[in-house]
Design a protein around this motif. Structure first.
Motif, PDB file in Angstrom:
ATOM      1  N   PRO A 127      45.721  26.632  50.880  1.00  0.00           N
ATOM      2  CA  PRO A 127      46.700  27.322  49.746  1.00  0.00           C
ATOM      3  C   PRO A 127      45.979  27.127  48.396  1.00  0.00           C
ATOM      4  O   PRO A 127      46.062  28.386  47.666  1.00  0.00           O
ATOM      5  CB  PRO A 127      48.073  26.609  49.862  1.00  0.00           C
ATOM      6  CG  PRO A 127      47.857  25.919  51.193  1.00  0.00           C
ATOM      7  CD  PRO A 127      46.384  25.784  51.808  1.00  0.00           C
ATOM      8  N   THR A 128      45.472  26.189  47.883  1.00  0.00           N
ATOM      9  CA  THR A 128      44.604  26.292  46.583  1.00  0.00           C
ATOM     10  C   THR A 128      43.634  27.448  46.367  1.00  0.00           C
ATOM     11  O   THR A 128      43.580  28.013  45.137  1.00  0.00           O
ATOM     12  CB  THR A 128      44.013  24.734  46.444  1.00  0.00           C
ATOM     13  OG1 THR A 128      43.653  24.915  44.969  1.00  0.00           O
ATOM     14  CG2 THR A 128      42.950  24.452  47.317  1.00  0.00           C
ATOM     15  N   LEU A 129      42.857  27.636  47.341  1.00  0.00           N
ATOM     16  CA  LEU A 129      41.957  28.803  47.287  1.00  0.00           C
ATOM     17  C   LEU A 129      42.910  30.141  47.266  1.00  0.00           C
ATOM     18  O   LEU A 129      42.541  31.031  46.402  1.00  0.00           O
ATOM     19  CB  LEU A 129      40.927  28.846  48.470  1.00  0.00           C
ATOM     20  CG  LEU A 129      39.846  30.007  48.336  1.00  0.00           C
ATOM     21  CD1 LEU A 129      39.019  29.779  47.016  1.00  0.00           C
ATOM     22  CD2 LEU A 129      39.227  29.989  49.486  1.00  0.00           C
ATOM     23  N   ILE A 130      43.751  30.236  48.132  1.00  0.00           N
ATOM     24  CA  ILE A 130      44.569  31.199  48.307  1.00  0.00           C
ATOM     25  C   ILE A 130      45.245  31.725  46.698  1.00  0.00           C
ATOM     26  O   ILE A 130      44.993  33.061  46.269  1.00  0.00           O
ATOM     27  CB  ILE A 130      45.640  31.410  49.291  1.00  0.00           C
ATOM     28  CG1 ILE A 130      45.004  31.209  50.632  1.00  0.00           C
ATOM     29  CG2 ILE A 130      46.579  32.834  49.042  1.00  0.00           C
ATOM     30  CD1 ILE A 130      46.132  30.945  51.653  1.00  0.00           C
ATOM     31  N   ARG A 131      45.954  30.809  46.046  1.00  0.00           N
ATOM     32  CA  ARG A 131      46.199  30.675  44.896  1.00  0.00           C
ATOM     33  C   ARG A 131      45.329  31.107  43.818  1.00  0.00           C
ATOM     34  O   ARG A 131      45.634  32.013  42.846  1.00  0.00           O
ATOM     35  CB  ARG A 131      47.114  29.479  44.434  1.00  0.00           C
ATOM     36  CG  ARG A 131      48.387  29.452  45.178  1.00  0.00           C
ATOM     37  CD  ARG A 131      49.479  28.127  44.532  1.00  0.00           C
ATOM     38  NE  ARG A 131      48.547  26.999  44.712  1.00  0.00           N
ATOM     39  CZ  ARG A 131      48.806  26.166  45.849  1.00  0.00           C
ATOM     40  NH1 ARG A 131      49.834  26.334  46.633  1.00  0.00           N
ATOM     41  NH2 ARG A 131      48.113  24.829  45.711  1.00  0.00           N
ATOM     42  N   SER A 132      44.229  30.596  43.723  1.00  0.00           N
ATOM     43  CA  SER A 132      43.257  31.065  42.797  1.00  0.00           C
ATOM     44  C   SER A 132      42.608  32.325  43.125  1.00  0.00           C
ATOM     45  O   SER A 132      42.587  33.105  42.109  1.00  0.00           O
ATOM     46  CB  SER A 132      41.966  29.778  42.579  1.00  0.00           C
ATOM     47  OG  SER A 132      40.895  30.269  43.001  1.00  0.00           O
TER      48      SER A 132
ATOM     49  N   ARG B   9      45.313  34.699  41.600  1.00  0.00           N
ATOM     50  CA  ARG B   9      45.271  34.999  40.154  1.00  0.00           C
ATOM     51  C   ARG B   9      44.274  35.748  39.680  1.00  0.00           C
ATOM     52  O   ARG B   9      44.467  36.409  38.647  1.00  0.00           O
ATOM     53  CB  ARG B   9      45.051  33.306  39.546  1.00  0.00           C
ATOM     54  CG  ARG B   9      45.919  33.361  38.240  1.00  0.00           C
ATOM     55  CD  ARG B   9      45.911  31.927  37.947  1.00  0.00           C
ATOM     56  NE  ARG B   9      44.647  31.125  37.582  1.00  0.00           N
ATOM     57  CZ  ARG B   9      44.671  29.954  37.259  1.00  0.00           C
ATOM     58  NH1 ARG B   9      45.640  29.446  36.514  1.00  0.00           N
ATOM     59  NH2 ARG B   9      43.326  29.518  36.848  1.00  0.00           N
ATOM     60  N   ASP B  10      42.857  36.113  40.374  1.00  0.00           N
ATOM     61  CA  ASP B  10      42.017  36.627  39.914  1.00  0.00           C
ATOM     62  C   ASP B  10      42.258  38.077  40.100  1.00  0.00           C
ATOM     63  O   ASP B  10      41.549  39.214  39.742  1.00  0.00           O
ATOM     64  CB  ASP B  10      40.770  36.368  40.598  1.00  0.00           C
ATOM     65  CG  ASP B  10      40.143  35.097  40.233  1.00  0.00           C
ATOM     66  OD1 ASP B  10      40.276  34.763  38.954  1.00  0.00           O
ATOM     67  OD2 ASP B  10      39.644  34.100  40.916  1.00  0.00           O
ATOM     68  N   GLY B  11      43.416  38.559  41.062  1.00  0.00           N
ATOM     69  CA  GLY B  11      43.855  39.782  41.395  1.00  0.00           C
ATOM     70  C   GLY B  11      43.269  40.415  42.558  1.00  0.00           C
ATOM     71  O   GLY B  11      42.163  40.135  43.308  1.00  0.00           O
ATOM     72  N   SER B  12      43.965  41.307  42.978  1.00  0.00           N
ATOM     73  CA  SER B  12      43.824  41.913  44.127  1.00  0.00           C
ATOM     74  C   SER B  12      42.620  42.910  44.409  1.00  0.00           C
ATOM     75  O   SER B  12      41.976  43.290  45.298  1.00  0.00           O
ATOM     76  CB  SER B  12      45.238  42.839  44.970  1.00  0.00           C
ATOM     77  OG  SER B  12      46.184  41.794  44.811  1.00  0.00           O
ATOM     78  N   VAL B  13      42.083  43.283  42.910  1.00  0.00           N
ATOM     79  CA  VAL B  13      41.174  44.171  43.154  1.00  0.00           C
ATOM     80  C   VAL B  13      39.850  43.585  43.642  1.00  0.00           C
ATOM     81  O   VAL B  13      39.156  44.298  44.215  1.00  0.00           O
ATOM     82  CB  VAL B  13      40.710  44.448  41.390  1.00  0.00           C
ATOM     83  CG1 VAL B  13      41.465  43.839  40.540  1.00  0.00           C
ATOM     84  CG2 VAL B  13      39.392  44.727  41.184  1.00  0.00           C
ATOM     85  N   TYR B  14      39.665  42.182  43.770  1.00  0.00           N
ATOM     86  CA  TYR B  14      38.296  41.800  44.260  1.00  0.00           C
ATOM     87  C   TYR B  14      38.433  41.849  45.924  1.00  0.00           C
ATOM     88  O   TYR B  14      37.570  41.724  46.514  1.00  0.00           O
ATOM     89  CB  TYR B  14      38.130  40.332  44.040  1.00  0.00           C
ATOM     90  CG  TYR B  14      37.658  40.167  42.570  1.00  0.00           C
ATOM     91  CD1 TYR B  14      36.214  40.396  42.180  1.00  0.00           C
ATOM     92  CD2 TYR B  14      38.669  40.098  41.347  1.00  0.00           C
ATOM     93  CE1 TYR B  14      35.900  40.328  40.936  1.00  0.00           C
ATOM     94  CE2 TYR B  14      37.935  39.574  40.238  1.00  0.00           C
ATOM     95  CZ  TYR B  14      36.853  40.253  40.084  1.00  0.00           C
ATOM     96  OH  TYR B  14      36.526  39.892  38.627  1.00  0.00           O
ATOM     97  N   VAL B  15      39.828  41.976  46.313  1.00  0.00           N
ATOM     98  CA  VAL B  15      40.060  42.010  47.764  1.00  0.00           C
ATOM     99  C   VAL B  15      39.922  43.246  48.198  1.00  0.00           C
ATOM    100  O   VAL B  15      39.363  43.668  49.330  1.00  0.00           O
ATOM    101  CB  VAL B  15      41.580  41.421  48.106  1.00  0.00           C
ATOM    102  CG1 VAL B  15      41.717  41.276  49.632  1.00  0.00           C
ATOM    103  CG2 VAL B  15      41.790  40.200  47.297  1.00  0.00           C
TER     104      VAL B  15
ATOM    105  N   THR C 251      55.079  32.716  47.838  1.00  0.00           N
ATOM    106  CA  THR C 251      54.420  33.606  47.037  1.00  0.00           C
ATOM    107  C   THR C 251      52.749  33.914  47.592  1.00  0.00           C
ATOM    108  O   THR C 251      52.637  34.742  47.836  1.00  0.00           O
ATOM    109  CB  THR C 251      54.365  33.410  45.581  1.00  0.00           C
ATOM    110  OG1 THR C 251      55.818  32.965  45.299  1.00  0.00           O
ATOM    111  CG2 THR C 251      54.126  34.591  44.717  1.00  0.00           C
ATOM    112  N   ALA C 252      52.297  32.777  47.892  1.00  0.00           N
ATOM    113  CA  ALA C 252      50.944  32.430  48.113  1.00  0.00           C
ATOM    114  C   ALA C 252      51.036  33.140  49.423  1.00  0.00           C
ATOM    115  O   ALA C 252      50.158  33.802  50.128  1.00  0.00           O
ATOM    116  CB  ALA C 252      50.344  31.360  47.859  1.00  0.00           C
TER     117      ALA C 252
END
Ligand code: 6R9
Length: 695
Positions: free
Chosen positions: A406-411, A414-420, A441-442
């Motif tokens: 989860p910690t990676l998912i949350r971070s 936070r960087d935004g969906s654009v990278y995905v 939420t995560a």
């Protein structure tokens, strides 16, 4: 009967009996975030997914689950028979257990008398079956252009060479070997080589400091330490060999001298010439290992012979050496992997965990390879060179199962969906989460954005001690609730007890315990049977106590609520408050310290330290930094406090016990919830602490 076994209520039958391939119910909004208030909305696996799943309906799960509870010996024996055993266990000894301290010493044994070898089952078995050309491991380096791969045959050759080397220097069955390596393929190779010859590996996460390694070496007295000269994580160079050198000086002071430090030259990070060297003790891996034969007979070991030791944090300062044995762990790691990820032979599987933690043991190395899977091993940081790296890797290798924390998912969220969105991710079909509770939420971001509302999420609750998943969705079987780990794995009987140890049924909330053993359970704490019994079996007689809180809802779904002991879970890393306190107190200017966890947006929990200085020492930023350095050097950077709060005094009871409850409230600024402070020896300290909150 299944309902009483799980303590679930009647409503589960209703949920379970819903026609599964019908249109999603009103509460399910596939592709759309559910309203924030509706955390209980069900998310069904798609009809396509369920149709191909190994376990494809609640009914099928319930039948299998019921069988595993009614007849654990039969259930697990049938599965165990699909592995190679040099000698079968005796049928009346499938499982011998006593989990009740009042009835005698705790004992858990599975498949006793059976002889096998986990390396043989994970590697040779597939080569012998004609799958030698299948890729066992892909490796992706820190930089996007660095990669490698090994087929099952090549993996076998490499494991055998290292196993032969270890034997040549006198490592025998039962000897400990400490492994301090980053995520190179050599790390799983080293684990497998030890297992092959019956040696007991103890992997130390390559983020631990020299002192922390020394503590582990002193405890388990390895014949050999395996490391590499350096690694690059992101743009940072970490000189691992220097850290090991310092740890060996330290452990020698404690009377434990290690004869050999086998060092892999990680040319991408550091050259041989630049590496500090102690002639006679240090040996370059590349100078010796490739000269050994690529065939090495396996050591057939008893199912109950030790496989590995893995140190984890507890509520006192000394790390606990969790000991796992061979047969039960093998069967359990493999079976949980297969079902929780709905594994198929065509899958490309990636778990972002490091082999230095239990997740890397069971679900990078053993579980996947025991299933003949193709595993991706990634050396670098998940957001390097940018937050799109994970999805770049998913597309590059066609990853189908992606398992992370989860910690990676949350971070990344936070960087935004654009990278995905830059990447296709169309190969993905199952997602997984581990290490801490995943907030809804995560969960939804992971589900909707990363998985395009197509991939079920297996939120796997388990622990170093449990060896494998305990409470987890089977992705094709259940409708999911974002944030719930759902239902127990086969053979697992979770119970929720109140503070008096009374089992609660139906909708309830309390301490999570496990009734009856399961094959993957740890067998002891190395060298400390007393602590094993006291920590895990004495709090609630007759049960294994997990240290976690849990709520079971009206549908029987399990919701993990976090640790209830003095353990902090920061970025999915288990950190004992006592360990951090003892590191702080070792600083000459620190008189006393008390550490608590606080909510942290990305890490889940942050580390918050109250520090009382030696009389007359003034507060300063430099001192704050040097206190944090003390923790970094005694444990590792991942345990560094997020906040140091100066404390002229700590709130204590008249008997001298620190009242952490009050400290937690001060740390999280819940000042109106301090509760009764009248039992404090000096109630005035609370006001002092509050006034220093923002300093
Ligand atoms: C596998 C691992 C164990 C502790 C455990 C719990 C927390 C792990 C979780 C979870 C909620 C999950 N934890 N998985 N909490 N949901 N899916 O992490 O082992 O390092 O020993 O930590 O992690 O608090 O007690 P370990």
């Amino acid at each position: 009967r299944w309902r009483s076994a799980m303590g679930a209520s009647d409503r589960l039958t209703v949920a379970a009996a819903k026609p599964r391939h019908a249109a999603p119910c009103a509460a399910t909004v596939l592709g759309e975030p559910l309203p924030a208030s509706d955390d209980h909305g069900l998310v069904h696996p798609s009809a396509d997914f369920a149709a191909q799943a190994l376990v494809s309906s609640p009914q099928q799960y319930l039948e299998m689950y019921q069988r595993s509870i009614d007849d654990p010996a039969g259930f697990w024996s049938e599965i165990a028979e699909t592995f190679y055993w040099k000698q079968k266990w005796s049928p009346e000894e499938v499982c011998t257990e006593n989990l009740d301290v009042t009835k005698g010493p705790i004992k858990i044994e599975w498949f006793k008398g059976g002889k096998t070898n986990i390396c043989h089952n994970a590697v040779d078995r597939y080569v012998e079956a004609g799958d030698g050309a299948k890729i066992a491991m892909y490796w992706e380096g820190n930089e996007p252009d660095q990669d490698g791969k090994l087929t099952y045959s090549e993996l076998l050759d490499k494991v055998c060479q290292l196993a032969n080397y270890l034997k040549s220097v006198g490592v025998e069955k039962g000897d400990a070997v400490v492994i301090y390596l980053p995520m190179l393929m050599e790390l799983p190779i080293a684990m497998l080589a030890c297992a092959r010859i019956g040696a007991v590996h103890s992997v130390v996460f390559a983020g631990f400091s020299a002192d922390a390694i020394a503590q582990r070496i002193t405890d388990c007295k390895p014949k050999v330490v395996i490391t590499c000269n350096a690694v690059k994580r992101g743009q940072k160079l970490i000189p691992l060999k220097d850290i090991v050198d310092a740890s060996l000086v330290e452990s020698a002071k404690n009377g434990v001298t290690v004869g050999i430090c086998l060092t892999y030259e990680n040319q991408l990070a550091m050259k041989k010439e630049d590496t500090q060297w102690i002639a006679g003790r240090d040996v370059w891996w590349q100078d010796v290992v490739p000269n050994f034969p690529t065939r090495c007979d396996v050591e057939w070991v008893d199912a109950e012979d030790p496989l590995f030791l893995l140190y984890t944090s507890g509520s006192t300062g000394k790390p606990k050496g969790v000991l796992h044995t061979t047969g039960g762990y093998m069967v359990y790691a493999a079976t949980t992997f297969k079902h929780a990820f709905d594994y198929k032979p065509t899958d490309i599987y990636w778990c972002t965990a490091d082999c230095g933690w239990i997740t890397g043991h069971s679900y990078v190395t053993y579980g996947p390879l025991l299933n003949g899977a193709t595993v991706l091993v990634y050396e670098g940081a998940p957001n390097y060179p940018d937050p799109g790296r994970c999805w770049d890797i998913v597309d590059k290798y066609g990853v189908t199962i992606f398992y992370t924390a989860p910690t990676l998912i949350r971070s990344l969220m936070r960087d935004g969906s654009v990278y995905v969105d830059r990447y296709s991710r169309k190969s993905l079909r199952v997602l997984g989460s581990v290490g801490e509770p995943i907030n809804p939420t995560a969960w939804r971001w992971f589900y909707n954005v990363v998985g395009d509302s197509r991939c079920p999420i297996s939120d796997t609750w388990w622990q170093t001690e449990t060896g494998g998943f305990m409470i987890t969705p089977l992705p094709g079987a259940w409708p999911q609730k974002p944030g719930s780990a759902t239902f127990p794995f086969f053979g697992v009987q979770p119970v929720i007890v109140d503070e008096k140890g009374r089992e609660m049924t139906g909708e309830c909330s309390g301490y999570l315990c496990i009734k009856k053993s399961w094959p993957g359970a740890f067998r002891t704490l190395y060298g400390d049977k007393d602590r094993y019994e006291t920590t895990y079996f004495k709090p609630f007689s007759g049960y294994y106590f997990s240290g976690d809180g849990c709520r079971r809802d009206e549908d029987g779904y399990h919701w993990l609520t976090g640790r209830v002991d003095d353990v902090i879970n920061a970025s999915g890393h288990r950190i004992g408050t006592a360990e951090v306190e003892s590191a702080l107190v070792s600083h000459p200017k620190c008189a006393e310290a008390a550490v608590v966890g606080i909510d942290h947006e990305v890490k889940g929990q942050g580390i918050y330290a109250f520090v009382t200085l030696v009389d007359g020492v003034p507060y300063s930023d430099d001192l704050r930094k040097s206190l944090i350095m003390a923790v970094r050097s005694q444990i590792g950077a991942f345990a560094a406090p997020d906040k140091i709060h100066w404390a002229p005094g700590l709130p204590k009871t008249r008997s001298g016990k620190i009242m952490r409850r009050i400290l937690r409230k001060i740390a999280s600024r819940q000042l109106d919830e301090l509760g009764d402070t009248s039992t404090l020896a000096d109630p005035g300290v609370v006001d002092q602490l509050i006034s220093l909150s923002d300093s």
